[in-house]
Design a protein around this motif. Structure first.
Motif, PDB file in Angstrom:
ATOM      1  N   PHE A  22       0.834  -1.208   0.000  1.00  0.00           N
ATOM      2  CA  PHE A  22       0.000   0.000   0.000  1.00  0.00           C
ATOM      3  C   PHE A  22       0.866   1.255   0.000  1.00  0.00           C
ATOM      4  N   ALA A  49      -8.773   5.226  -2.184  1.00  0.00           N
ATOM      5  CA  ALA A  49      -9.120   3.803  -2.175  1.00  0.00           C
ATOM      6  C   ALA A  49      -8.627   3.143  -0.884  1.00  0.00           C
ATOM      7  N   VAL A  50      -7.416   3.495  -0.467  1.00  0.00           N
ATOM      8  CA  VAL A  50      -6.885   2.922   0.769  1.00  0.00           C
ATOM      9  C   VAL A  50      -7.752   3.363   1.963  1.00  0.00           C
ATOM     10  N   LEU A  73     -18.309  -3.920  -0.964  1.00  0.00           N
ATOM     11  CA  LEU A  73     -17.170  -3.067  -0.610  1.00  0.00           C
ATOM     12  C   LEU A  73     -15.892  -3.543  -1.275  1.00  0.00           C
ATOM     13  N   TYR A 128     -10.921   1.504   2.330  1.00  0.00           N
ATOM     14  CA  TYR A 128     -10.777   0.288   3.133  1.00  0.00           C
ATOM     15  C   TYR A 128     -10.601   0.603   4.617  1.00  0.00           C
ATOM     16  N   LEU A 129      -9.606   1.415   4.943  1.00  0.00           N
ATOM     17  CA  LEU A 129      -9.239   1.630   6.350  1.00  0.00           C
ATOM     18  C   LEU A 129     -10.328   2.342   7.144  1.00  0.00           C
ATOM     19  N   PHE A 152      -5.378  -4.149  -5.390  1.00  0.00           N
ATOM     20  CA  PHE A 152      -6.543  -4.027  -4.505  1.00  0.00           C
ATOM     21  C   PHE A 152      -7.440  -5.263  -4.652  1.00  0.00           C
ATOM     22  N   TYR A 193     -14.437   0.523   5.436  1.00  0.00           N
ATOM     23  CA  TYR A 193     -14.839  -0.825   5.840  1.00  0.00           C
ATOM     24  C   TYR A 193     -15.056  -0.884   7.354  1.00  0.00           C
ATOM     25  N   LYS A 194     -14.153  -0.230   8.078  1.00  0.00           N
ATOM     26  CA  LYS A 194     -14.288  -0.178   9.537  1.00  0.00           C
ATOM     27  C   LYS A 194     -15.613   0.482   9.932  1.00  0.00           C
ATOM     28  N   PHE A 237     -13.784  -1.358  -4.024  1.00  0.00           N
ATOM     29  CA  PHE A 237     -12.394  -1.049  -3.664  1.00  0.00           C
ATOM     30  C   PHE A 237     -11.453  -1.309  -4.850  1.00  0.00           C
ATOM     31  N   PHE A 257      -5.825  -8.088  -2.844  1.00  0.00           N
ATOM     32  CA  PHE A 257      -5.992  -7.861  -1.410  1.00  0.00           C
ATOM     33  C   PHE A 257      -7.396  -8.267  -0.970  1.00  0.00           C
ATOM     34  N   TRP A 264      -8.646  -9.495   2.912  1.00  0.00           N
ATOM     35  CA  TRP A 264      -9.705  -8.565   3.343  1.00  0.00           C
ATOM     36  C   TRP A 264      -9.971  -8.744   4.844  1.00  0.00           C
ATOM     37  N   ILE A 312      -8.270  -4.954  10.611  1.00  0.00           N
ATOM     38  CA  ILE A 312      -9.576  -4.459  11.060  1.00  0.00           C
ATOM     39  C   ILE A 312     -10.334  -5.502  11.862  1.00  0.00           C
TER      40      ILE A 312
END
Lengths: 70, 487
Positions: free
Chosen positions: A14, B88-89, B269, B92-93, A54, B96-97, B273, A57, A62, A66
């Motif tokens: 990333f 895009a990052v 999602l 996700y970070l 992406f 998505y959270k 992404f 990933f 995925w 998180i």
């Protein structure tokens, strides 16, 4: 869940994707190939690569950083 | 005759969008979750396009080509990095959270999510208030964009105020009626329409100009520095400042942030992404190269005028130019309708209900949300008549303001040690610093080329971490709430 090695590897991927999204090494380069500046071709390729990364990933890792990180 | 064709196409397009809104209205329940989030049911195509169309606004469609025309096509790179990779990052970070947390606890807004975690209605109100403050100039930007576009297209037959007013009225009717489902559906139409028209415009102009090589040769003849990467305008500091503050700002924009809550499933999602960089590429390269090539094709755009409509007026038939402008107006509307809808939810849920009338019924909240849309849009319309600054300046300022929110929020999402005092200090401190740099003449807007928004972000991060470290969590904080998911 992915291995510890892969956790760091994805972080690195990333960071590299972000940092080289601007082709710093082509700074000041004015060459034109097939009507578009060289740096624009880099951009086109890089975005394709980012999309591929992406997608990989999202298939493999995925949820990394998180889910399940309490 | 040509005026009739132009107006016919644009008004026809608006009516088509309105019909979709009415169809969505018939499916909408009278609940806040359905009105604002379409009951969290959006699929891949609709979510991708609604977020995309929401991101693309007057800023992209006019300010982008204008910037490429005046300063060179490197703007493609700035926007590509920020929308295609950094955003895009963050998708996700942060996205998505937030999706996981939002689904677990039923949040509709960012303020609600933070207020619940930190047990603080004041924090909730603060986040909503800051968001509404920065949203205002951005709605105004869309109206200015629409006004100038219609004036340029019709050679002044439609005055600026009428163009901006037409779009305002349309948006109000639309948002009040349709809610998130209608907005998302028309965004899908509008996103697809924009992509098709911009590529059609590209092929048309390139056919006239004998292909990209000839067009670029013309460009180099007029502005030899344009093909070189970087220059006096595009310094590395400028590129990084813009890309970072816009990307982080976008993630905190109410209308984008709220979309983090609406995906139907994880799969949606994941797909969005991965598709993000490709979609960005598909739109920005043609749109901004058109702006740059216009320079070589001898288009003379006065300062403040938009290049794209002038280029089309010069080289393509009337109907085609009108179609592309309809696409651009679509871009502005799909941004504004989403902004108005999200702004309304921030106001009713995070300010009105906690502070003014906690007993409000759903019905009353519903009515008030719609009334808020009317007031907000009308206010922004009146302010847009004064035309303060250029599109790029206004847009960049608003993005910077939102960007200040991002780091404190990310820290809160990922670190259980964040305290109420910490996040409040981080948000208030960075906003105060950034506001001072925008409004106080003796506070610099940049330091050695690096924008004040970056320093504000760093300050917000330092304050959030530092103050959280020095303080203990207040009563009512729920530290683990962002880490407990059902699965």
């Amino acid at each position: 869940m992915v291995s510890t090695y892969e956790r760091y590897a994805w972080g690195l991927v990333f960071v590299v994707l972000v940092v080289f999204a601007v082709p710093w090494f082509l700074w000041g380069d004015a060459r034109v190939i097939r009507g578009l500046p060289v740096w624009l071709w880099w951009h086109v390729g890089w975005m394709g690569l980012a999309s591929l990364a992406f997608w990989l990933f999202s298939r493999r890792a995925w949820g990394l950083w998180i889910e399940g990180t309490t | 005759m040509s005026l009739a064709v132009q107006l016919g196409i644009i008004v026809g397009y608006l009516i088509l969008a309105l019909l979709i809104g009415v169809a969505a209205y018939r499916l909408t329940d009278r609940t806040a979750e359905d009105y604002y989030l379409a009951s969290r049911t959006l699929g891949t195509v609709v979510l991708l396009f609604t977020t995309f169309a929401t991101l693309l606004s007057a800023f992209t469609f006019f300010a982008g080509p204008n910037t490429a025309y005046r300063e060179g096509p490197e703007w493609i790179l700035v926007m590509g990095v920020m929308d295609g990779v950094i955003f895009a990052v963050l998708w996700y970070l942060v996205g998505y959270k937030q999706w996981l947390v939002g689904r677990e606890h039923g949040y509709l807004t960012l303020g609600e999510m933070l207020g619940d975690r930190f047990g603080s209605d004041r924090l909730r109100g603060l986040v909503a208030g800051i968001s509404l403050f920065w949203l205002f100039p951005y709605v105004m930007l869309q109206q200015m964009g629409a006004g100038t576009a219609l004036t340029a297209l019709t050679n002044g037959a439609v005055p600026y105020w009428a163009g901006a007013g037409l779009i305002t009225v349309f948006m109000i009717v639309y948002v009040v009626l349709a809610g998130m489902r209608g907005v998302a559906w028309t965004d899908t139409l509008q996103g697809a329409f924009m992509l098709v028209t911009v590529w059609a415009a590209l092929f048309w102009i390139l056919a006239v100009a004998d292909g990209p090589s000839a067009a670029t040769a013309d460009l180099v003849g007029v502005a030899p520095e344009f093909t070189a990467l970087g220059g006096d305008f595009y310094t590395p500091a400028f590129v990084v400042t813009q890309a970072v503050s816009i990307a982080f700002g976008v993630a905190m924009f109410p209308q984008v942030n709220q979309r983090f809550f609406v995906a139907r499933s994880r799969t949606v999602l994941k797909r969005t992404f991965a598709l993000w960089p490709v979609l960005v590429l598909a739109l920005f390269v043609p749109a901004f190269m058109l702006g740059a090539w216009a320079r070589g094709l001898g288009i003379e755009a006065a300062p403040g005028a938009n290049v794209l409509p002038l280029l089309l007026a010069e080289y393509t038939p009337v109907w085609f130019g009108a179609l592309v402008i309809a696409g651009a107006v679509a871009a502005m509307m799909s941004s504004s309708d989403s902004m108005l809808l999200s702004g309304s939810s921030y106001f009713t849920r995070d300010i009105y209900r906690p502070f003014i009338n906690p007993e409000a019924t759903e019905r009353r909240e519903d009515l008030l949300g719609r009334a808020g849309v009317v007031v907000f849009a009308t206010g922004a319309f009146l302010a847009s008549l004064l035309r303060p600054g250029t599109l790029l300046e206004i847009g960049a300022t608003a993005f910077g303001g939102f960007a200040q929110l991002a780091l404190p929020v990310i820290v809160a999402l990922y670190w259980t040690g964040t305290t109420r005092a910490g996040i409040t200090a981080g948000i208030a401190g960075s906003q105060a610093f950034y506001l001072a740099s925008v409004f106080l003449p003796f506070v610099p807007t940049a330091y050695g080329g690096w924008g004040a928004s970056l320093f504000g972000m760093a300050l917000g991060l330092a304050l959030t971490l530092g103050v959280s470290w020095l303080t203990t969590s207040a009563p009512g904080e729920r530290r683990a709430i962002y880490f407990e998911f059902a699965d």
